[in-house]
Write a protein that holds these residues in place. Structure first.
Motif, PDB file in Angstrom:
ATOM      1  N   ARG A 294       0.927  -1.273  -0.002  1.00 30.21           N
ATOM      2  CA  ARG A 294       0.000  -0.134   0.118  1.00 30.21           C
ATOM      3  C   ARG A 294       0.766   1.354   0.098  1.00 30.21           C
ATOM      4  O   ARG A 294       0.310   2.190  -0.415  1.00 30.21           O
ATOM      5  N   LYS A 295       1.801   1.283   0.788  1.00 27.19           N
ATOM      6  CA  LYS A 295       2.783   2.483   0.407  1.00 27.19           C
ATOM      7  C   LYS A 295       3.394   2.631  -0.604  1.00 27.19           C
ATOM      8  O   LYS A 295       3.489   3.829  -1.245  1.00 27.19           O
ATOM      9  N   GLU A 296       3.749   1.509  -1.451  1.00 31.04           N
ATOM     10  CA  GLU A 296       4.181   1.708  -2.917  1.00 31.04           C
ATOM     11  C   GLU A 296       3.104   2.194  -3.752  1.00 31.04           C
ATOM     12  O   GLU A 296       3.338   2.912  -4.545  1.00 31.04           O
ATOM     13  N   LEU A 297       1.803   1.492  -3.373  1.00 33.42           N
ATOM     14  CA  LEU A 297       0.686   2.257  -4.056  1.00 33.42           C
ATOM     15  C   LEU A 297       0.508   3.678  -4.146  1.00 33.42           C
ATOM     16  O   LEU A 297       0.414   4.502  -4.960  1.00 33.42           O
ATOM     17  N   ALA A 298       0.700   4.072  -2.792  1.00 32.63           N
ATOM     18  CA  ALA A 298       0.482   5.430  -2.311  1.00 32.63           C
ATOM     19  C   ALA A 298       1.605   6.488  -3.205  1.00 32.63           C
ATOM     20  O   ALA A 298       1.314   7.468  -3.749  1.00 32.63           O
ATOM     21  N   ARG A 299       2.823   5.832  -3.048  1.00 36.03           N
ATOM     22  CA  ARG A 299       3.911   6.565  -3.806  1.00 36.03           C
ATOM     23  C   ARG A 299       3.618   6.632  -5.264  1.00 36.03           C
ATOM     24  O   ARG A 299       4.004   7.731  -5.981  1.00 36.03           O
ATOM     25  N   LEU A 300       3.177   5.733  -5.997  1.00 31.63           N
ATOM     26  CA  LEU A 300       2.920   5.607  -7.202  1.00 31.63           C
ATOM     27  C   LEU A 300       1.821   6.655  -7.641  1.00 31.63           C
ATOM     28  O   LEU A 300       1.697   7.143  -8.879  1.00 31.63           O
ATOM     29  N   MET A 301       0.589   6.576  -7.039  1.00 31.15           N
ATOM     30  CA  MET A 301      -0.390   7.324  -7.070  1.00 31.15           C
ATOM     31  C   MET A 301      -0.118   8.732  -7.111  1.00 31.15           C
ATOM     32  O   MET A 301      -0.682   9.698  -7.946  1.00 31.15           O
ATOM     33  N   THR A 302       0.918   9.151  -6.202  1.00 33.88           N
ATOM     34  CA  THR A 302       1.250  10.612  -6.107  1.00 33.88           C
ATOM     35  C   THR A 302       2.314  11.095  -6.566  1.00 33.88           C
ATOM     36  O   THR A 302       2.713  12.062  -6.524  1.00 33.88           O
TER      37      THR A 302
END
Length: 548
Positions: A294-302
């Motif tokens: 989820r932290k990787e997803l948040a990084r990629l989303m932003t």
């Protein structure tokens, strides 16, 4: 107190006319001059909005409506930014103000008002968890998170990151409630995937969990690639012993991380089993258990110059102020959906990122632009601009919007001082607000079981407005109520009628309206009843209930 049937009909004819006639006396005013304290960058962006919108008007051979007069604009901008109509004193001060930059200055004042934080806390809490708070979700925890976020004007990318990566106690970390609300069923994170992409990225991918999307480029394997980012997420429910009942009862819930590595397995329609690894538009991450997905997803989303979260936010904000976004629907952005002003849409998203994801700055751009300053009344030269029937939105006027439940309640409170009519305690006032909103949701839910968030004019809604306790309090003459203050204050009959119109509708009564109202006073021996009936009719009029 309630008026006779005939007088009811007469007052409704007076005050519940179609909206186009109710605001037919707006006059044309020049666009307000730029506030010198604003940065050149902000001026550039507003100028770019104006230029691009005007270009589309010319290309489509349409002409804009007139500029909204101060009364119409003040009411609209107050509803859109702080979530309720302006108070009588604020209306009178604004209309009397001769400062050419008063509109820009008011926008800044509204953004600094506590109502701004409350309004946007309500909007995003409803979007994230709904009005009817799901089981084992803390509505107060969610509101607390957004109150802090909007109160401190935190960057939008940080807010989204917190929501996507949240874990822990649902009140100690209010952001956790977003994911908890999507975990009502044991669906392997399907709802979390669908809600996150739709709300924060403007992408409707929910149907692709079962098959490739028939109208866009989304494929079934992409849904499960996104879904795999949430597979390390779990919910833990806690119970406690209640000495009073002698039973174990729900205590709290929390988001916890669970061990998960490797791929997600899903089945194609032909029965073939496939695998999907965490993949964000071609960017793969390590699928082993050491990676916090989820932290990787948040990084990629932003990440990036124009991430989807920027496009989705700009589209939603534009729709909030104008009634329609650059795409319709606003949460389905992609090559399969036409964009009304693609160059402007992309430019605003780019500038949003460059601003540091400043939510207030986006509002300044939109609320100060030329099209937002136009009246909501159409003309013969822009009749084709009708997105309500599927036409592309050209923004030759601000489209009429239905009030949300919260806007309607808070506007009634502002207009009437009903919360002071025997209820001076803040906690009691807040409690009554929640009770009324809960009743609104229960009474006005839609046929498919989803929530009704706006006032649609149905029979139950009309009855609640006409006969409900809130409106009865509103037209009371108890000490503290608006009518009590009006009737015991200075001014003659005509001045008091004008103040009722300013209170409810934000404008002065027209000459025909004054003549009609005075006729009722002449025909009735008790002026108190007429004032109550007039105020009741104004509060139940289309002009009060709609945001225009």
């Amino acid at each position: 107190m309630w008026m006779s049937r005939q007088r009811t009909n007469d007052f409704l004819w007076l005050c519940c006319k179609p909206l186009a006639f109710a605001v037919a006396f707006a006059v044309s005013l020049p666009i307000q001059a730029d506030d010198p304290i604003r940065s050149n960058r902000a001026d550039e962006i507003v100028a770019e909005i104006n230029s691009q919108i005007r270009s589309a008007w010319k290309d489509n051979e349409v002409e804009p409506s007139l500029v909204a007069d101060d009364s119409e604009w003040l009411r609209r901008v107050s509803l859109d930014i702080v979530g309720h109509i302006p108070a009588l004193d604020d209306v009178e001060k604004f209309l009397a103000d001769k400062d050419k930059a008063k509109r820009k200055k008011l926008i800044d004042r509204l953004l600094d008002d506590s109502g701004y934080t409350r309004n946007w806390t309500t909007i995003w809490t409803n979007l994230c968890i709904g009005q009817q708070v799901p089981r084992r979700v803390s509505g107060e925890g969610m509101r607390k998170f957004f109150r802090e976020a909007f109160g401190k004007n935190r960057p939008w990318n940080d807010i989204v990151s917190d929501l996507v990566t949240a874990e822990g106690h649902y009140e100690e970390n209010g952001a956790a409630n977003f994911l908890l609300a999507q975990m009502q069923n044991q669906d392997d994170g399907v709802q979390m995937t669908a809600k996150t992409t739709r709300l924060f990225m403007g992408m409707q991918v929910q149907c692709t969990q079962c098959h490739d999307h028939p109208y866009n480029d989304w494929k079934q394997d992409q849904f499960w690639q996104f879904n795999s980012f949430f597979r390390q997420t779990a919910k833990k429910d806690h119970r406690r012993f209640d000495a009073k009942s002698g039973r174990m009862i729900d205590d709290y819930s929390e988001i916890i991380e669970r061990d998960f590595s490797g791929p997600v397995y899903f089945e194609k329609r032909n029965g073939l089993m496939k695998v999907a690894y965490p993949n964000y538009f071609g960017t793969e991450i390590q699928p082993d258990g050491s990676t916090d997905r989820r932290k990787e997803l948040a990084r990629l989303m932003t990440s990036g110059d124009r991430p989807m979260i920027a496009l989705a936010y700009i589209n939603r904000m534009w729709a909030h102020f104008f009634g329609f976004g650059f795409t319709n629907p606003i949460d389905d952005i992609g090559s399969h959906i036409p964009v009304t002003h693609p160059e402007l849409f992309n430019r605003l998203a780019d500038e949003f990122v460059k601003s540091g994801y400043d939510c207030k700055q986006v509002i300044r751009w939109i609320a100060n632009c030329e099209p937002y300053n136009l009246t909501s009344r159409g003309t013969k030269k822009n009749t084709v601009d009708n997105p309500a029937i599927g036409e592309a939105a050209l923004f030759t006027r601000v489209y009429v919007k239905q009030m949300t439940a919260e806007q309607l309640y808070d506007s009634l409170i502002v207009a009437t001082n009903a919360h002071k009519s025997g209820r001076s305690d803040w906690e009691k006032s807040e409690s009554q607000r929640r009770e009324w909103l809960e009743q609104f949701v229960r009474t006005f839910g839609t046929d498919d079981g989803s929530e009704s968030t706006s006032f649609d004019g149905t029979i139950p809604q009309a009855l609640m407005m006409m006969n409900g306790a809130l409106v009865r309090d509103a037209v009371s003459i108890k000490p503290g109520s608006h009518l009590h203050e009006l009737l015991t204050g200075k001014g003659n009959e005509v001045q008091k009628i004008q103040r009722l119109y300013l209170t409810a509708l934000g404008r002065n009564a027209t000459k025909p309206e004054l003549l009609t109202a005075q006729k009722f006073f002449d025909d009735n021996a008790d002026p108190l009843i007429v004032f109550q009936d007039l105020f009741w009719a104004l509060l139940n009029s289309n002009e009060f209930i709609f945001n225009h």
